[in-house]
Design a protein around this motif. Structure first.
Motif, PDB file in Angstrom:
ATOM      1  N   ALA A  78      82.330  23.883  55.001  1.00 39.31           N
ATOM      2  CA  ALA A  78      82.539  24.337  53.639  1.00 39.31           C
ATOM      3  C   ALA A  78      84.133  24.139  53.550  1.00 39.31           C
ATOM      4  CB  ALA A  78      82.236  25.766  53.275  1.00 39.31           C
ATOM      5  N   ASP A  84      78.103  33.673  53.253  1.00 43.73           N
ATOM      6  CA  ASP A  84      77.624  32.753  52.134  1.00 43.73           C
ATOM      7  C   ASP A  84      76.841  33.534  51.157  1.00 43.73           C
ATOM      8  OD1 ASP A  84      76.834  30.652  50.786  1.00 43.73           O
ATOM      9  OD2 ASP A  84      75.914  29.485  52.180  1.00 43.73           O
ATOM     10  N   ARG A  95      80.798  24.284  49.146  1.00 44.46           N
ATOM     11  CA  ARG A  95      80.195  25.120  49.980  1.00 44.46           C
ATOM     12  C   ARG A  95      79.419  23.933  51.071  1.00 44.46           C
ATOM     13  NH1 ARG A  95      75.049  25.722  49.458  1.00 44.46           N
ATOM     14  NH2 ARG A  95      75.223  27.647  50.776  1.00 44.46           N
TER      15      ARG A  95
END
Ligand code: ZN
Length: 395
Positions: free
Chosen positions: A99, A161, A109
């Motif tokens: 990312a 994430d 991302r």
């Protein structure tokens, strides 16, 4: 009897105004599938899932008779083993994404979907922190598989994430999910690794000219190694898998199926369908009792909102199925979940199920609607093989 088991990923769909309120399967010309529907039995497969929507891995494990909840694995296991990392008892496996971080903020991302980050992976693979070795391998494009190898590790850690689960956009530090030494230690070493790899990556020459430098790794799906009971022992059937995408190949391998490679099988609409079906016929005519064939693009076309493409692709599949004109064993055509083309995502719509070679119920076509009227009724995916396919052979 032998069983040919064809999974058309994300086959079921919603009614689409541009297709005269038909689904792509309904709108497609499918003489071969319709012939089998007329001679065989139809039903609806009920998906098994534990999040908001069914995933492909949940669907496949359930179809093979492994309750996803019972085995409680996360995607990290599939990604890391799919990337070719040799996992051992005690390891923690993760899925990672390259990312882009700018001034501490996540701006992309997927690092601009970096194509081949192998030189970057080389820099961070094998780093050791507090007695834990970090093994990193490519899982195609921006994706990596990561394994933590060392003592006292736990998969009870959060994702860094935030894209999944919480539906957020950014990232956050990995946190322990249990109040145990192992859980805290794992979160701690992983955070140290993510910081260290960020330092190494942001100074790498490969990132100098990139609009979205691949300078950070997002992680999710922490999982420990799961030993699935062997398919062959579970059912006393020698099984093979024919798939074009790593995830499905890996699922098949984790339950002990042999994987048969086919040139040009790539999981895309251009995949070598005929080659895959010919290989399946060959395998079923040789010493395999169960052959699983996975076709991916039905799902990805729907996720892209391309219902015309999905309809055309279903027609291509049907033509390629002519390979089985002379086939005389049991044939199953179904799916892991439905994928709705207007929603552009997996959905909970009915999953059509066709079983040929074990009696018939005289439905006119293979469609979602006809499946609802089929004599198999509603079938829990987890029981399909055991109760409807293998056991009915003995009756
Ligand atoms: Zn799927």
């Amino acid at each position: 009897m032998k069983t040919l088991f064809i999974v058309l990923d994300g086959l079921g769909d919603e009614e689409i105004p541009a297709l005269n309120d038909q689904t792509p399967l309904d709108a497609a010309q499918t003489p071969n599938l319709d012939e089998w529907a007329k001679e065989g039995r139809l039903g609806v497969a009920l998906p098994v899932f534990y999040g908001a929507l069914p995933t492909s891995e949940e669907g496949h494990f359930a179809l093979f008779g492994y309750d996803p909840k019972e085995y409680n694995f996360a995607r990290g296991l599939l990604t890391a083993s799919g990337a070719g990392i040799d996992l051992e008892e005690g390891d923690v496996a993760l899925r990672g994404n390259f990312a882009t971080l700018e001034d501490g903020e996540l701006i992309d991302r997927r690092a601009g979907r970096i194509k081949d980050p192998s030189d970057l992976i080389e820099e961070i693979n094998g780093i050791e922190i507090d007695g834990v070795e970090f093994v990193v391998k490519s899982a195609k494009e921006h994706r990596v598989g990561i394994a933590l190898k060392g003592d006292d590790l736990s998969s009870a850690i959060s994702d860094s994430d935030l894209h999944y689960g919480e539906g957020g956009k950014g990232y956050k530090e990995v946190e322990p999910e249990k109040d145990t030494k192992k859980s805290k230690r794992t979160a701690d070493v992983l955070n140290k690794f993510l910081d260290k790899s960020h330092q190494i990556l942001q100074d790498h020459s490969r990132n100098e000219d990139r609009e979205f430098p691949a300078n950070y790794i997002l992680t999710r799906g922490a999982s420990s190694l799961v030993n699935f009971p062997d398919f062959e022992e579970k059912y006393d059937k020698k099984a093979a898998a024919i798939t074009g995408k790593t995830l499905y190949k890996q699922i098949a391998k984790l339950v002990g199926m042999d994987h048969l490679d086919v040139e040009g099988a790539n999981g895309l609409p251009t995949t070598n369908l005929k080659g895959k079906f010919e290989k399946a016929r060959e395998a079923i005519l040789s010493d395999y009792d169960f052959v699983f064939v996975h076709v991916k693009a039905t799902d990805s076309l729907a996720e892209d909102g391309n219902f015309f493409g999905k309809k055309d692709f279903i027609e291509k599949i049907d033509q390629a199925l002519s390979v089985f004109d002379e086939y005389q064993e049991t044939l199953v055509v179904t799916s892991d979940h439905s994928t709705c083309s207007i929603k552009g995502s997996h959905c909970q719509e009915d999953i059509p199920l066709l079983v040929w070679g074990q009696g018939g119920d005289d439905r006119s076509r293979f469609t979602e609607k006809q499946s609802e009227k089929g004599s198999l009724g509603k079938v829990d995916q987890r029981n399909l093989l055991e109760n409807y396919i293998f056991n009915s052979e003995d009756k």
